[in-house]
Design a protein around this motif. Structure first.
Motif, PDB file in Angstrom:
ATOM      1  N   LEU A 132      -0.585   2.503   0.533  1.00  0.00           N
ATOM      2  CA  LEU A 132      -1.408   3.188  -0.462  1.00  0.00           C
ATOM      3  C   LEU A 132      -1.180   2.612  -1.853  1.00  0.00           C
ATOM      4  N   GLU A 136      -3.793   0.604  -4.284  1.00  0.00           N
ATOM      5  CA  GLU A 136      -4.118   1.157  -5.595  1.00  0.00           C
ATOM      6  C   GLU A 136      -3.858   0.151  -6.705  1.00  0.00           C
ATOM      7  N   LEU A 154      -7.691   7.305   1.176  1.00  0.00           N
ATOM      8  CA  LEU A 154      -8.302   5.987   1.275  1.00  0.00           C
ATOM      9  C   LEU A 154      -9.657   6.052   1.962  1.00  0.00           C
ATOM     10  N   TYR A 267      -9.206  -0.345   5.547  1.00  0.00           N
ATOM     11  CA  TYR A 267      -8.938   0.679   4.553  1.00  0.00           C
ATOM     12  C   TYR A 267      -8.989   0.054   3.160  1.00  0.00           C
ATOM     13  N   TRP A 268      -9.529   0.794   2.193  1.00  0.00           N
ATOM     14  CA  TRP A 268      -9.539   0.330   0.821  1.00  0.00           C
ATOM     15  C   TRP A 268      -9.391   1.523  -0.121  1.00  0.00           C
ATOM     16  N   HIS A 269      -8.988   1.229  -1.353  1.00  0.00           N
ATOM     17  CA  HIS A 269      -8.712   2.290  -2.309  1.00  0.00           C
ATOM     18  C   HIS A 269      -9.979   2.663  -3.073  1.00  0.00           C
TER      19      HIS A 269
END
Length: 294
Positions: A132, A136, A154, A267-269
């Motif tokens: 995470l 970020e 996310l 997954y991406w922020h």
């Protein structure tokens, strides 16, 4: 503002050379920016420890404000800036397991060289609990993984569904295996970090007891171990087993217990949800996996 951009890059990369590369600057220009930052704030800001530049306590206090400013700039001022894959020299950073590197990375590289010939890739493996923060801070653009990433904050998108198969030494005589034989063998099990569950945890979830001889964070060493130890067995995602088998490393057999589907996701922020380069990379990943599945 230029100095804050440099500060942001140093926070992400923790290395002057990599920060310069990220911004398209020379190393001397980045060093000059760091000197100006130090003079302005009257603080060293980043201290070299080994090969890394560690932020001072004052820099760490600044970090959240700088990240907030940079996020606002990306969101509001650069929203109309389009990423051009044909001319970009961007270095994309992906967090993935050695399984991802072995099975999927070759296909991604092949596609990237065709559609973005001047872009580059960097891969890393991080403990699940660190992903995470890395997303970020922009240290990685995307994390590719399965159930070991559990962060509700996310964004995520499903790329692929694995099944499971078991792999054994090529000298293993049987092509099929019953449950009794399966449970009587010594097992190799992959756990990616201390706080993650086993990749093959579903076996225990079925109420079955087995002898786990080796727990390892790496998939890629399993074939070499099985080659020298035919009494061992491992249960892995089927595509990985097929990849090992193509190199004549192991024999793939059906796992003789019911196995669930394993969902592979990217997954991406939220900070980078509207950033054009990140959008383009996510779309490319989805296209590559869609072709892989077809």
């Amino acid at each position: 503002m230029n100095l804050l951009v440099a500060f942001d890059a140093l926070l992400r990369e923790r290395n002057v050379s990599r920060a310069a590369e990220h911004l398209g600057l020379t190393q001397s220009a980045m060093s000059h920016a760091l000197r100006r930052l130090r003079q302005f704030y009257e603080d060293p800001l980043f201290v070299r420890i080994g090969d890394s530049m560690k932020p001072t306590p004052f820099a760490e206090e600044m970090a959240s404000s700088v990240l907030e400013i940079m996020s606002a700039v990306q969101r509001n001022l650069m929203a109309q800036s389009n990423f051009n894959p044909l001319t970009s020299t961007r270095v994309f950073s992906l967090c993935m397991t050695d399984m991802g590197e072995l099975v999927f990375l070759p296909r991604l590289i092949e596609e990237l060289q065709q559609v973005a010939p001047n872009c580059r890739l960097r891969t890393s493996q991080l403990p699940a609990e660190n992903i995470l923060n890395a997303l970020e801070r922009g240290e990685i653009d995307l994390a590719i993984g399965s159930h070991y990433i559990q962060e509700s904050s996310l964004f995520q998108q499903e790329l692929f569904r694995h099944s499971f198969s078991s792999i054994v030494s090529r000298c293993f005589e049987q092509d099929q295996m019953d449950v009794e034989t399966f449970l009587s063998m010594k097992h190799i099990s992959v756990v990616l970090s201390d706080k993650s569950t086993r990749y093959d945890q579903f076996i225990e979830d079925l109420g079955l007891r087995r002898d786990i001889y080796l727990t390892t964070p790496h998939f890629i060493t399993i074939p070499m171990i099985l080659e020298k130890n035919p009494g061992l067995i491992a249960t892995v995602p089927t595509e990985l087993g097929k990849t090992f088998e193509r190199y004549s490393a192991v024999k793939v057999i059906n796992t003789p217990v019911p196995s669930p589907a394993l969902h592979l996701r990217q997954y991406w922020h939220p900070r980078y949800h509207h950033e054009s380069g990140n959008i383009w990379l996510r779309q490319l990943m989805k296209q590559v996996f869609d072709r892989f599945m077809s």
